[in-house]
Design an enzyme around this catalytic site. Structure first.
Site, PDB file in Angstrom:
ATOM      1  N   PRO A   1       0.826  -1.216   0.000  1.00  0.00           N
ATOM      2  CA  PRO A   1       0.000   0.000   0.000  1.00  0.00           C
ATOM      3  C   PRO A   1       0.857   1.261   0.000  1.00  0.00           C
ATOM      4  O   PRO A   1       1.815   1.365   0.757  1.00  0.00           O
ATOM      5  CB  PRO A   1      -0.800  -0.096   1.300  1.00  0.00           C
ATOM      6  CG  PRO A   1      -0.333  -1.304   2.012  1.00  0.00           C
ATOM      7  CD  PRO A   1       0.692  -2.010   1.206  1.00  0.00           C
ATOM      8  N   GLU A   2       0.514   2.169  -0.878  1.00  0.00           N
ATOM      9  CA  GLU A   2       1.180   3.473  -0.895  1.00  0.00           C
ATOM     10  C   GLU A   2       0.197   4.523  -0.391  1.00  0.00           C
ATOM     11  O   GLU A   2      -0.927   4.208  -0.001  1.00  0.00           O
ATOM     12  CB  GLU A   2       1.687   3.786  -2.306  1.00  0.00           C
ATOM     13  CG  GLU A   2       2.843   2.864  -2.707  1.00  0.00           C
ATOM     14  CD  GLU A   2       3.862   3.548  -3.608  1.00  0.00           C
ATOM     15  OE1 GLU A   2       3.940   4.790  -3.599  1.00  0.00           O
ATOM     16  OE2 GLU A   2       4.584   2.830  -4.313  1.00  0.00           O
TER      17      GLU A   2
END
Ligand SMILES: [Zn+2]
Length: 268
Positions: free
Chosen positions: A2-3
């Site tokens: 996840p960014e």
């Protein structure tokens, strides 16, 4: 992994369920993730009212009326499940609201984290203390000062959380492409004029990804709905050997042990 956009959409999704609600119960189903969970998590959260949710870098923040903030990081594989029909072995932490809604933090690889920090002490919390400014509202002159004299590659400097907080590999590649800046260029050599192009490019790639993720929130209320992951279209990321719009070919190089994708014709 996840960014920032995934964390932002996760926070917005959780806010729909949690904001303003009283926490009826919490359940920690193991003592640790990447690090130990606070032992008094249940005592401090049970009965508290959620007063707001936000994001700092790649952390999600859940504030309560007891002046505590629950801080979560999704690590490599973390995500929240909404109203799960059953609880699986990777659902490590569960919050139930006074409306009977449940969210479960699911993290198979357990690189994520959960911390409970006094809200007024958040800025001096060690993981936050050294963080640079958020990528939204970045001032090109401030960025210029942060990069001054630096000979390391601009790509690597933008990944440094002390320079800009929350940027990850995908969006740095995409923003440098949009701004036409070569990823190997020395950070200190990028002119203010070019940074004035880079700063909005960073905000644009993030905003577009958040908007794309937001559309997946339509599924939010469904059983086993999972927050925070969505497919995206990239101009260069993971497109080695494929054509760029200019007629050139996207290339991959390795910087700091990670892949960089760029167009040698568009980026200088
Ligand atoms: Zn190109």
């Amino acid at each position: 992994m996840p960014e920032l956009p995934e964390v932002e959409t996760t926070v917005r999704g959780l806010a729909r369920l949690l904001d303003g609600r009283r926490i009826a119960s919490v359940e920690a189903r193991r003592p640790d993730l990447r690090r130990a969970l606070p032992v008094d998590l249940g005592q401090r959260l049970t009965g508290a009212r959620v007063t707001g949710l936000s994001r700092r870098a790649k952390y999600g923040l859940i504030n309560t009326d007891r002046a505590d903030t629950l801080v979560f990081h999704l690590g490599m594989s973390g995500h929240w499940r909404v109203d799960p029909a059953d609880i699986g072995k990777h659902d490590h932490f569960i919050i139930e609201t006074d409306e009977g809604r449940r969210v479960a933090l699911n993290d198979a690889r357990r690189f994520g984290s959960l911390d409970l920090i006094r809200t007024d002490a958040l800025e001096s919390w060690p993981p936050f203390e050294a963080l640079g400014p958020e990528p939204f509202g970045l001032d090109p002159r401030d960025l210029k000062r942060r990069l001054a004299g630096r000979t390391a590659a601009i790509k690597l400097l933008l990944l440094d959380q002390r320079i800009v907080a929350g940027l990850g590999n995908i969006y740095v590649c995409e923003a440098l492409y949009r701004a036409g800046i070569h990823p190997r260029r020395a950070g200190g050599s990028v002119s203010l004029e070019r940074l004035k192009g880079l700063v909005p490019a960073i905000a644009e790639v993030l905003t577009e990804a958040i908007a794309a993720g937001g559309s997946t929130l339509r599924d939010f209320a469904s059983p086993d709905g999972e927050l925070g992951y969505f497919s995206k279209d990239f101009a260069v990321y993971d497109r080695e050997g494929q054509p760029c719009g200019c007629g050139g070919t996207v290339r991959r190089i390795v910087q700091g042990g990670r892949s960089t994708f760029y167009c040698p014709q568009c980026q200088h």
